[in-house]
Design a protein around this motif. Structure first.
Motif, PDB file in Angstrom:
ATOM      1  N   SER A 211      11.573   2.283  -3.119  1.00  0.00           N
ATOM      2  CA  SER A 211      11.606   2.578  -1.693  1.00  0.00           C
ATOM      3  C   SER A 211      10.190   2.820  -1.170  1.00  0.00           C
ATOM      4  O   SER A 211       9.490   3.728  -1.627  1.00  0.00           O
ATOM      5  N   VAL A 212       9.778   2.010  -0.208  1.00  0.00           N
ATOM      6  CA  VAL A 212       8.407   2.052   0.317  1.00  0.00           C
ATOM      7  C   VAL A 212       8.424   2.563   1.757  1.00  0.00           C
ATOM      8  O   VAL A 212       9.156   2.028   2.602  1.00  0.00           O
ATOM      9  N   ASN A 213       7.615   3.576   2.043  1.00  0.00           N
ATOM     10  CA  ASN A 213       7.511   4.078   3.414  1.00  0.00           C
ATOM     11  C   ASN A 213       6.592   3.160   4.215  1.00  0.00           C
ATOM     12  O   ASN A 213       5.411   3.020   3.912  1.00  0.00           O
ATOM     13  N   LEU A 218       1.354   0.261   6.215  1.00  0.00           N
ATOM     14  CA  LEU A 218       0.978  -0.699   7.257  1.00  0.00           C
ATOM     15  C   LEU A 218       0.315   0.017   8.424  1.00  0.00           C
ATOM     16  O   LEU A 218       0.646   1.176   8.723  1.00  0.00           O
ATOM     17  N   PRO A 219      -0.606  -0.653   9.107  1.00  0.00           N
ATOM     18  CA  PRO A 219      -1.278  -0.040  10.267  1.00  0.00           C
ATOM     19  C   PRO A 219      -0.369  -0.049  11.499  1.00  0.00           C
ATOM     20  O   PRO A 219      -0.425  -0.958  12.330  1.00  0.00           O
ATOM     21  N   PRO A 222       1.416   5.126  16.802  1.00  0.00           N
ATOM     22  CA  PRO A 222       1.986   6.482  16.745  1.00  0.00           C
ATOM     23  C   PRO A 222       3.458   6.543  17.091  1.00  0.00           C
ATOM     24  O   PRO A 222       4.145   7.497  16.721  1.00  0.00           O
ATOM     25  N   SER A 223       3.965   5.545  17.816  1.00  0.00           N
ATOM     26  CA  SER A 223       5.378   5.558  18.197  1.00  0.00           C
ATOM     27  C   SER A 223       6.286   4.968  17.121  1.00  0.00           C
ATOM     28  O   SER A 223       7.511   5.028  17.237  1.00  0.00           O
ATOM     29  N   PHE A 224       5.714   4.409  16.073  1.00  0.00           N
ATOM     30  CA  PHE A 224       6.516   3.799  15.010  1.00  0.00           C
ATOM     31  C   PHE A 224       7.267   4.889  14.251  1.00  0.00           C
ATOM     32  O   PHE A 224       6.699   5.945  13.947  1.00  0.00           O
ATOM     33  N   PRO A 225       8.539   4.679  13.910  1.00  0.00           N
ATOM     34  CA  PRO A 225       9.313   5.707  13.187  1.00  0.00           C
ATOM     35  C   PRO A 225       8.762   5.963  11.788  1.00  0.00           C
ATOM     36  O   PRO A 225       8.813   5.081  10.923  1.00  0.00           O
ATOM     37  N   ARG A 226       8.245   7.153  11.577  1.00  0.00           N
ATOM     38  CA  ARG A 226       7.630   7.505  10.295  1.00  0.00           C
ATOM     39  C   ARG A 226       8.647   7.615   9.165  1.00  0.00           C
ATOM     40  O   ARG A 226       8.251   7.636   7.992  1.00  0.00           O
ATOM     41  N   TRP A 227       9.915   7.689   9.513  1.00  0.00           N
ATOM     42  CA  TRP A 227      10.951   7.850   8.495  1.00  0.00           C
ATOM     43  C   TRP A 227      11.457   6.518   7.951  1.00  0.00           C
ATOM     44  O   TRP A 227      12.228   6.497   6.986  1.00  0.00           O
TER      45      TRP A 227
END
Length: 317
Positions: A211-213, A218-219, A222-227
């Motif tokens: 499982s890769v976060n 990836l660059p 800030p609005s990208f879901p960190r989960w």
């Protein structure tokens, strides 16, 4: 019996770890290395409880194993099982060692032990436990010390320790999944007669996921879901024996043949420990509990059935 007991023991240890990790210390922000120590220092009551509990569990478990499954001792010998079960058991060893390392680390941090010492302790506890069982195997009739198992144990431990030392977080984790299969009724003594035992012994029903976060590799903005995680899975099917399938018949007495093949998956996943709405203590608990993959849509490829899409949980085969 060996694999059944190993699996049961490791799952019991993970459950114990989860139960004691609920009040753990806050996680560091994603991508930021944690501080060297806990400003509150070691919490004596918790630390003593963890040390005594871990030592007692280790001692009692190994005594029970030795009494029940390692009764007849023979000279130490090795056993090459690297070609068995399409290597599913080796990946299982790595995933178990990873989960135990992470759980031991969380218990140490919960006790107030500093970051570096907690990482080292978690990894060493996992290796100690796994190595002791392998040494028992080396003195047991019908089994033996497996170098492949030990390589897998070290690899799983190294995956946890290397990431925690270098990045202060788990960018990549190992997870476990399970689905019922049609194979255990043909060899229930080997693959299990109940669902609980099959989760430990039926390698056809197990999946292991890397499982890769996404936000950590990836660059993204800030609005990208960190989960959000992306998982790569592996499993095998058609196996009713380690190296090869023995002859079996159905209820009508007709011979049944199964073809053994590997399965590869890709699936989205959620690292719930990275959701800010949860409390820091709950985030740490969830991070350990997510050894079990959340069911989600997946894409599978295998050489027999080609490309297949699964809406949620993998179908029974």
């Amino acid at each position: 019996m060996k694999h059944r007991m190993k699996g049961a023991v490791c799952i019991c240890l993970l459950i114990s770890i989860l139960a004691q990790s609920v009040q753990a210390q806050p996680l560091p922000p994603v991508g930021v290395a944690p501080v060297a120590g806990d400003p509150q220092g070691i919490r004596q009551g918790r630390f003593i409880g963890v040390v005594v509990g871990t030592a007692a569990f280790y001692t009692v478990t190994l005594l029970l194993l030795r009494k029940q499954w390692y009764k007849k001792k023979v000279p130490f010998h090795s056993f090459n099982d690297n070609r068995e079960w399409l290597q599913m058991d080796k990946i299982g060893h790595a995933a178990t060692a990873y989960g135990m390392s992470r759980g031991g680390y969380e218990l140490m941090r919960w006790s107030g032990v500093n970051e570096q010492a907690s990482i080292l302790t978690g990894g060493l506890l996992a290796l100690l436990f796994q190595t002791t069982i392998e040494v028992f195997d080396g003195h047991s009739e019908g089994w033996g010390f497996s170098k492949g198992d030990m390589v897998a144990n070290v690899a799983g431990t190294a995956l946890f320790m290397g990431q925690q030392y270098s990045a202060g977080q788990q960018v990549v984790s190992l997870k476990y999944g399970f689905r019922k299969t049609i194979f255990p009724p043909y060899r229930p003594n080997i693959l299990g007669s109940t669902t609980g035992v099959q989760m430990l012994k039926d390698y056809n029903g197990q999946q292991y996921w890397l499982s890769v976060n996404v936000a950590s590799v990836l660059p993204v903005g800030p609005s990208f879901p960190r989960w959000l995680n992306l998982d790569f899975g592996y499993s095998g099917s058609g196996m009713i024996g380690g190296h090869a399938n023995p002859p079996v018949v159905d209820k009508e007495g007709k011979e049944v043949k199964f073809e053994r093949y590997r399965q590869f998956f890709i699936s989205p996943d959620a690292d719930l420990s990275r959701i800010d709405a949860f409390s820091p203590s709950l985030q740490r608990f969830i991070g350990t509990a997510q050894f079990f993959k959340i069911p989600a849509p997946s894409l599978e490829y295998n050489r027999i059935k080609g490309l297949r899409f699964h809406p949620l949980i993998l179908p029974k085969e």
